[in-house]
Design an enzyme around this catalytic site. Structure first.
Site, PDB file in Angstrom:
ATOM      1  N   ASP A 395       0.837  -1.195   0.000  1.00 53.50           N
ATOM      2  CA  ASP A 395       0.000   0.000   0.000  1.00 53.50           C
ATOM      3  C   ASP A 395       0.873   1.246   0.000  1.00 53.50           C
ATOM      4  OD1 ASP A 395      -2.286   1.536   0.040  1.00 53.50           O
ATOM      5  OD2 ASP A 395      -3.161   0.557   1.799  1.00 53.50           O
ATOM      6  N   GLU A 398       3.370   5.380  -3.427  1.00 54.15           N
ATOM      7  CA  GLU A 398       3.757   6.612  -4.137  1.00 54.15           C
ATOM      8  C   GLU A 398       4.898   7.359  -3.459  1.00 54.15           C
ATOM      9  OE1 GLU A 398       0.582   6.353  -2.728  1.00 54.15           O
ATOM     10  OE2 GLU A 398      -0.327   5.338  -4.426  1.00 54.15           O
ATOM     11  N   ASP A 468      -7.616   4.490  -4.061  1.00 57.20           N
ATOM     12  CA  ASP A 468      -8.768   4.603  -3.165  1.00 57.20           C
ATOM     13  C   ASP A 468      -9.881   5.404  -3.824  1.00 57.20           C
ATOM     14  OD1 ASP A 468      -7.150   3.255  -1.416  1.00 57.20           O
ATOM     15  OD2 ASP A 468      -6.595   5.024  -0.263  1.00 57.20           O
TER      16      ASP A 468
END
Length: 772
Positions: A395, A398, A468
């Protein structure tokens, strides 16, 4: 375009030649030429007959560039060089490159002299800038395209557009936005601008350009004749996609989050009791201890003793239920974790705030190879070698950046300022885990679910999800062109949170029992069934099938139907995965990949082929009873549900029953269907149904191996070719090629036509012909 060949010579590995051209000097190199012009040093180098690298630096400021994406070394090939006036032409067997040494212009042609792309005269700019105290440049590269030339790629962008013409994008990888400086043309070429900085893509009537921070303008021109050929060149340059295990194509269930080991086990047991197929459960965040109810131990890669008292037994119980476990790990660490303390002591932390808020968590420096090994050491000891999980959920790759300040981008990393390398974070984080897992365990294929990506990430078995996203019809619609552009960058594995991640907006109107949310979830699940990974996940509302009703209610039954359809197609999907890995194929194929001569396909991003035979047209509006589908010219089609035969080259209006995704099968297709199962390896494929769709000749290769190890790399697999002769109405099943431990020696195939005619045939690996 034709050139008079007044001078011709061969450039090979050991030949160096200088040609004087009106006070400009072009020097022959190993695989191309180099020259100086417009205050730049320029080098053109053939990496293969189909790939050309162009490398530019400010004159007198050489730069030793080590690519983070490119894994290919230049091949030794013959290049023919021709001089015409003040220009020089370089020719391989596949590409012609014309160089203007006065203006710096570089033109690319196909072997017949047809212009493909022009690197503009005077089109490259270097503007000196201060990059966190070091000299660097704002680099800009401009190209000229045909006015009506569609281009694709650039990244996963949620703007509901397919072609990237006449658009501008701030390329900064963040949640839901995944960029690479790359575009592919319908003319059969692509450009990868090898730069990892926060950058800009812009296309207008004057030019297409990239602009970013760096010490060089460095790009690769790749010619493949068509989209499949381009993707083959991308993977040749940046890495092929490995095989994933069969179970990775089953159904994944997740939520934000399962709080205890018993909760996820109970979910899995209920799926088994209901006989709904499932292969994977995913454990989301905060399985680790929470120090004084804080996040200071965030991502400690260890288990909370109260909520996960026996994690090894928990994983074993999941495996006993014939399922697999993915577990989340993050790039950021809370201040009380042992990882953070070691990274801090070695200056391997990028010192900005990452998720979660008020935790003190900071991301580690993925740009440092030693840091990647340290990360794995903790992950392996605390999880992988301890409980034997089957894959990873990476997760926030970035990574998340909160309490953001512009000065944060000046923070140092192992490779320079964070600003200069930010977009490669996910690539290197994925690389560290995939490479180290293979070193630790050479018989379990790496499976990685990740939230960001960059060209080259396909090499590590990563499957990028779209982030998301909010639970809405508009967002469902945007997933499709975003996915197609992403996969056209050569990265084949993509998925999304079925139903959308944030579903809080549906709570006030009944939540899971709200008819509109139920229909949205079903439509999204149908779309998910035709993505490389089928994964249900989200927050605010639970996503397990029984939360929407009981068996016999429309919403439950529609979900079950989609999941069962996915599992029946496993032989087709797994064979497609081999096509992806071995032949550089693509799972989600925009219509331009197979029907580029039909110009109507150039701007259609709302439908695609899943594999090479199944056209998928997801319904993305609420309550509709009919849906328009464009069936491309160049093939005729069958309605999957009714077997109705439809001519290609037209838009049709099709009934869109809520429990059926719109699917059309190419004439000539051969589709294998597997048995009804509760998990991917429950039953052998010893009696597959082979559906033949007449109307054209067709082929299909059924691929099989041991399903979850790397023995396929050693040749341990089988291929069975099916060939349909439409004129003779004859199916030929060819001799089986290859072998592996445990393969089926004898089996039965049941051949079925749309008319209902069927024939069963015994097959022992020898060529068999069936007249239908």
């Amino acid at each position: 375009m034709k050139f008079s060949k007044t001078t011709s010579f061969m450039l090979t590995l050991a030949v160096f030649i200088t040609v004087n051209l009106n006070a400009q000097s072009i020097e022959g190199t190993r695989q191309g030429v180099k020259f100086a012009t417009q205050n730049m040093d320029i080098q053109i180098e053939f990496y293969s007959n189909n790939i050309v690298r162009v490398f530019k630096t400010p004159q007198g400021f050489p730069y030793n560039k080590k690519s983070l994406s490119v894994v290919k070394s230049p091949e030794t090939i013959s290049i023919k060089t021709t001089q015409k006036g003040n220009k020089t032409l370089l020719e391989s067997s596949s590409i012609q490159v014309e160089v203007n040494p006065e203006t710096g212009g570089i033109s690319f042609y196909d072997p017949n002299g047809k212009l493909l792309l022009k690197d503009k005269d005077f089109g490259t700019q270097f503007s000196a800038v201060d990059d966190a105290g070091a000299l660097s440049y704002n680099v800009r590269e401009g190209f000229l395209l045909d006015s009506d030339e569609a281009v694709y790629g650039v990244g996963q962008i949620m703007d509901n557009k397919f072609s990237r013409r006449n658009s501008s994008h701030h390329m900064q990888n963040e949640n839901m936005s995944t960029y690479s400086p790359y575009f592919m043309s319908v003319k059969g070429y692509a450009v990868f601008w090898d730069n990892y900085s926060i950058s800009k893509f812009n296309d207008n009537a004057q030019e297409l350009s990239f602009e970013g921070l760096g010490h060089c303008a460095d790009y690769y021109f790749m010619y493949g004749k068509n989209a499949d050929g381009v993707i083959a060149q991308v993977r040749d340059l940046t890495g092929k996609a490995p095989m994933l295990p069969l179970w990775a194509y089953g159904f994944f269930q997740s939520k934000e989050r399962y709080h205890t080991e018993d909760e996820s086990l109970d979910v899995l047991k209920k799926y088994r009791d209901l006989k709904i197929p499932i292969d994977v459960v995913i454990q989301d965040w905060r399985y680790w201890p929470e120090f004084n109810k804080s996040d200071s131990l965030w991502n400690s890669q260890s288990f909370d003793r109260q909520r996960f008292p026996n994690p090894k037994k928990w994983a074993d119980e999941i495996h006993k239920l014939n399922a697999k476990l993915l577990i989340v790990t993050w790039p950021g660490f809370g201040p009380k974790t042992e990882q953070r303390k070691e990274f801090d002591s070695k200056k391997m932390i990028i010192n900005f705030d990452t998720w979660p808020p008020d935790s003190g968590a900071r991301p580690y420096d993925v740009y440092n190879p030693e840091a990647l090994d340290i990360y794995w050491r903790y992950l392996n000891k605390g999880i992988f070698s301890y409980i034997g999980n089957d894959g990873w959920w990476l997760d926030s790759t970035e990574p998340d950046h909160i309490n953001r300040k512009d000065s944060d981008y000046n923070l140092p990393t192992h490779l320079g300022s964070y600003r200069s390398v930010k977009n490669a974070y996910s690539l290197l984080h994925n690389r560290g885990i995939a490479v180290n897992q293979r070193k630790a365990n050479d018989y379990k294929r790496a499976v990685i679910l990740t939230r960001s990506g960059f060209i080259g990430q396909q090499l590590y078995g990563s499957n990028t999800w779209s982030g998301d996203v909010v639970s809405s019809w508009d967002m469902l619609e945007k997933q499709i062109p975003a996915a197609l552009n992403y996969t056209l960058m050569g990265i084949p594995n993509w998925n999304s949170d079925i139903g959308g991640f944030f579903a809080g907006g549906w709570k006030k109107d009944g939540g899971n029992k709200n008819p509109e949310f139920q229909e949205l979830y079903v439509r999204w699940m149908q779309f998910g069934a035709f993505c490389p990974m089928m994964r249900s996940h989200g927050t605010d509302l639970p996503r397990e099938i029984w939360n929407f009703g009981e068996r016999g209610t429309w919403c439950f039954d529609a979900q079950e139907k989609a999941i069962n359809l996915r599992y029946s197609l496993l032989p087709y999907i797994y064979s497609t995965s081999w096509d992806v890995s071995n032949n550089n194929g693509t799972f989600m194929r925009p219509l331009i990949m197979d029907f580029v001569s039909d110009k109507k396909t150039h701007n259609i991003g709302s439908e695609y082929l899943f594999g090479r035979s199944i056209l998928v047209a997801p319904v993305t509006k609420y309550g509709v009873k009919e849906w328009s589908v464009y069936l491309p010219f160049g093939s005729d089609w069958y309605n999957f549900w009714t077997n109705a035969y439809v001519k290609g080259g037209q838009t049709i209006v099709s009934e869109s029953a809520v429990d059926k995704i719109l699917l059309y099968i190419k004439a000539g297709a051969i589709l294998p269907f597997g048995p009804k199962v509760q998990y991917t390896t429950e039953k052998k494929w010893d009696n597959l149904e082979i559906r033949i769709y007449p109307g054209a000749d067709g082929t299909f290769t059924l691929y099989e191996d041991e399903f979850d190890n790397y023995n396929y790399e050693k040749g341990k697999y089988t291929e069975i070719a099916f060939l349909w002769n439409d004129t003779a109405k004859k199916l030929t099943i060819a001799n089986r090629k290859g072998s592996y431990s445990g393969m089926l020696q004898n089996r039965k195939f049941t051949i079925v036509l749309p008319s209902g005619l069927s024939k069963s045939v015994a097959y022992n690996g020898k060529k068999t012909e069936i007249k239908l």
